[in-house]
Design an enzyme around this catalytic site. Structure first.
Site, PDB file in Angstrom:
ATOM      1  N   CYS A   1       0.840  -1.199   0.000  1.00  0.00           N
ATOM      2  CA  CYS A   1       0.000   0.000   0.000  1.00  0.00           C
ATOM      3  C   CYS A   1       0.876   1.250   0.000  1.00  0.00           C
ATOM      4  CB  CYS A   1      -0.940   0.003   1.202  1.00  0.00           C
ATOM      5  SG  CYS A   1      -1.997   1.465   1.290  1.00  0.00           S
TER       6      CYS A   1
ATOM      7  N   HIS B   1       2.554  -6.114  -7.780  1.00  0.00           N
ATOM      8  CA  HIS B   1       2.142  -4.940  -8.554  1.00  0.00           C
ATOM      9  C   HIS B   1       3.395  -4.377  -9.202  1.00  0.00           C
ATOM     10  CE1 HIS B   1      -0.265  -0.901  -8.620  1.00  0.00           C
ATOM     11  NE2 HIS B   1       0.355  -1.170  -9.759  1.00  0.00           N
TER      12      HIS B   1
ATOM     13  N   ASN C   1      -0.007  -7.901 -11.496  1.00  0.00           N
ATOM     14  CA  ASN C   1      -1.004  -6.845 -11.319  1.00  0.00           C
ATOM     15  C   ASN C   1      -0.491  -5.552 -11.943  1.00  0.00           C
ATOM     16  OD1 ASN C   1      -2.049  -4.751  -8.599  1.00  0.00           O
ATOM     17  ND2 ASN C   1      -3.234  -5.315 -10.372  1.00  0.00           N
TER      18      ASN C   1
END
Length: 681
Positions: free
Chosen positions: A417, A486, A519
């Site tokens: 995050c 990601h 991702n």
């Protein structure tokens, strides 16, 4: 959080293309500059709306005023003023007692005169806003509406007499709600975590009572040679509760003390430390179980009993693993990835869903708003929850709590995050700079959990300094069954395209026991096929922003086609979302406005979709910046607007007029769409 942000470069050229007399570049030139190649016949000049009217004007004070009406739209209020307003609202006739509202009988409340709510039905009905058009979502689902006369569709409740339901069925299709008794115990810090505490002691990661505040300071007092300026690391050391015995190799490269200090030797079993004189027979039985699991403070006050809370963790071979290969995985999406939105994606073809990221500390404190992120609908056949925490004990106890209280298929730990408020607490992407802390968290969580544990990361913290490739094998050894990468760094956020070559390299280094998921930037079925075929070792791809902008991407992938969806079909999807939202948040006035809020948050992403029939080059790429254009009908034009005022108009088509003085500002403002507006009505 998976936000939405194409690159910012070239944004001036979008306006240049739309200026009068500008020559039209070739579609391939536009694509090279990340500008959507909309057909010339649909282009239009940018709308000439006033910034003052559309977004409010700052006049140097704490108030925002509309330049045309000079009416105060929003002002900052003190806590005392807000508290006074809440008390006045409680005394208002509109604050009707829920039991009275449900039954329509003023004598139905069990508290009678001691109830803090209003019981005057006539006064409430006199001030109640008019009902909305349509049918109550609960009645249409053949359920008894739990909101009674407060429902904004109460006129349709006459159909309830034919349902023959004696007991109202409230959200019967949802699970994982927070038990009130458990919440009270969490508030009082009286919930025990025997499995987590036992595993933490085995790993040498335990923190005793009061260790958070004191043991770090004791460590510095006993070892003055280490009493140097530590900045944030000193604060983290005190919070972690470092032992008084120094550990070799526990220092960072810059000379500061590591926050991952551990004792040299694992402590003995806690069975030797437990008081052998229980107070009651029931406590003696619980104590025996605690002895087997290593629970230290086994007092009657801190024990929370459930049928599975003291069970031993099953062997790794007994854990039912999830096969992610080839499945369509909807990423956990902050704010927009709520339960109604996930229901939409499930209906459109998603295979795996995951709840919004929940903070471990808030869950352990019994915050109802955080526990709401764990709610699961019956249609979500493969469902996981995502948590975020900074320390092994916090994460391990959260994992144990979710494991025994909730119906989930897997738990995902977010270590990628990028949001500042998360990173500043040493969670999320901050863990990418602390591999030892990552190891401790994953080991503690996986050894406590009886279900698969997955981890989500970014390529690294700083751009150009990727490090996950060196940790892939370790993450598998630490206990994770799947790893989602990601393809961007934390510093990069969403400013450039994802690095899929790096994701491929990580997947190739992964052992067979670890499933690797990619991702980033998937916006069509061709993207999904390309990324999965280019690297056979990649299990599948997680879809995030693509689902926010067009949730029918799951249908496109399963049917392997580009869907030129009409504005009417898109509007029907919004209708379904509203229906699901009213069932989830409620059909009373508060539920209607909550549904409207999350609908507007979603519309702040969907306007970026460009209809397939309007493009010279298909499919649309996620980083394309759309010029101002007309749709093929008025509704399509309205849906393409980047004005928050137009999003409110769409919400009014579904949920009626907004309340007087209503304002809206998108919660997550993209760094490439930094002119996000506040619309006021």
């Amino acid at each position: 959080m998976e936000g939405a942000a194409p690159a910012k470069e070239g944004s001036e050229s979008v306006g240049a293309l739309e200026s009068e007399g500008a020559s039209r570049p070739r579609p391939e030139d536009l694509v090279a500059r990340a500008i959507a190649p909309v057909k010339a016949e649909y282009l239009r000049p940018p709308p000439s709306r006033s910034v003052a009217v559309d977004s409010g004007v700052e006049d140097g004070s704490n108030e925002k005023k509309s330049s045309s009406t000079n009416v105060v739209v929003k002002e900052k209020k003190s806590r005392r003023q807000l508290k006074r307003e809440r008390k006045q609202e409680q005394k208002s006739t509109r604050n009707i007692c829920p039991e009275v509202a449900k039954s329509g009988n003023a004598d139905a409340c069990p508290y009678r005169g001691n109830c803090r709510f209003n019981h005057d039905l006539d006064a409430y009905l006199a001030e109640k806003p008019p009902d909305l058009e349509g049918t109550c979502p609960f009645v249409s689902a053949e359920e008894f509406c739990p909101y009674g006369i407060t429902c904004r569709y109460a006129s349709t409740h006459r159909q309830q007499t034919s349902l023959k339901l004696e007991v109202p069925a409230t959200k019967s299709s949802e699970v994982n709600s927070l038990n009130k008794d458990l919440q009270k115990l969490l508030w009082k810090n009286k919930v025990s975590f025997p499995n987590a505490d036992f595993q933490l002691k085995l790993l040498g990661l335990e923190r005793g009572n009061g260790a958070r505040a004191n043991s770090g300071a004791d460590h510095m007092k006993n070892h003055p040679e280490n009493n140097i300026h530590l900045d944030d690391n000193k604060e983290m050391l005190c919070s972690l509760g470092a032992p008084t015995t120094c550990v070799e190799n526990d220092c960072l490269d810059n000379g500061s003390i590591s926050d991952d200090s551990r004792p040299l030797k694992k402590t003995k079993s806690q069975a030797d430390k437990i008081d052998s004189s229980p107070k009651t027979k029931n406590f003696e039985e619980s104590r025996d179980s605690c002895l087997q699991n290593g629970l230290e403070d086994a007092s009657p006050d801190n024990l929370y009993s459930s049928k599975d809370d003291l069970s031993l963790k099953p062997h790794a071979r007994e854990i039912k693993l999830i096969d992610f290969r080839g499945k369509l995985y909807l990423a956990p999406l902050t704010t927009v990835g709520n339960l109604p939105f996930r229901r939409i994606c499930k209906a459109l073809g998603a295979d795996i869903t995951c709840g919004e990221m929940a903070m471990c500390t808030n869950l352990l404190q019994g915050q109802a708003s955080e526990w709401a992120l764990l709610r699961r609908h019956s249609s979500e056949d493969i469902f996981g929850v995502q948590i975020c925490g900074a320390y092994p004990d916090t994460v391990a106890r959260t994992v144990e709590l979710i494991d025994r209280e909730c119906e989930v298929d897997f738990i995902d730990i977010n270590m990628g995050c990028p949001i500042d408020i998360v990173v500043n607490k040493q969670a999320g992407s901050a863990l990418l700079t602390k591999p030892l802390r990552m190891k401790n968290i994953i080991q503690a969580a996986s050894s406590t959990l009886s279900k698969p544990l997955t981890v989500k990361v970014r390529t690294g913290y700083f751009e150009g300094r990727n490090r996950i490739d060196s940790l892939v094998s370790d993450i598998s050894n630490w206990g994770a069954s799947a790893l989602t990468i990601h393809g961007r760094s934390r510093q990069q956020r969403y400013s450039k395209l994802a690095d899929w070559d790096y994701i491929y390299g990580c997947a190739k280094k992964a052992p067979e026991s670890l499933q690797v998921l990619g991702n980033g930037d998937i916006f069509s079925y061709t993207d999904w096929i390309k990324y999965t075929l280019d690297c056979p070792k990649l299990s599948t791809c997680m879809i995030a922003r693509g689902a926010l902008v067009k949730p029918w991407i799951f249908t496109e992938i399963k049917e392997q086609r580009h869907w030129d969806i009409s504005s009417g079909e898109r509007f029907n999807i919004l209708k379904d979302f509203v229906r699901f939202g009213l069932q989830h948040w409620g059909s009373d006035t508060k539920g209607v406005e909550t549904t409207r809020h999350f609908l507007l948050e979603w519309l702040s992403y969907t306007f970026r979709y460009i209809p397939l029939g309007l493009l010279d080059v298909v499919p649309q790429r996620l980083n394309w910046r759309p010029p101002s254009y007309y749709g093929r009908d008025d509704l399509e034009t309205l849906m393409a607007s980047d004005s928050a005022a137009d999003w409110i108009r769409i919400s009014e088509m579904l949920l009626g007029k907004v309340p007087e003085g209503f304002t809206f500002t998108p919660k997550h403002k993209s760094n490439a769409y930094d002119s996000a507006e506040t619309a006021n009505t």
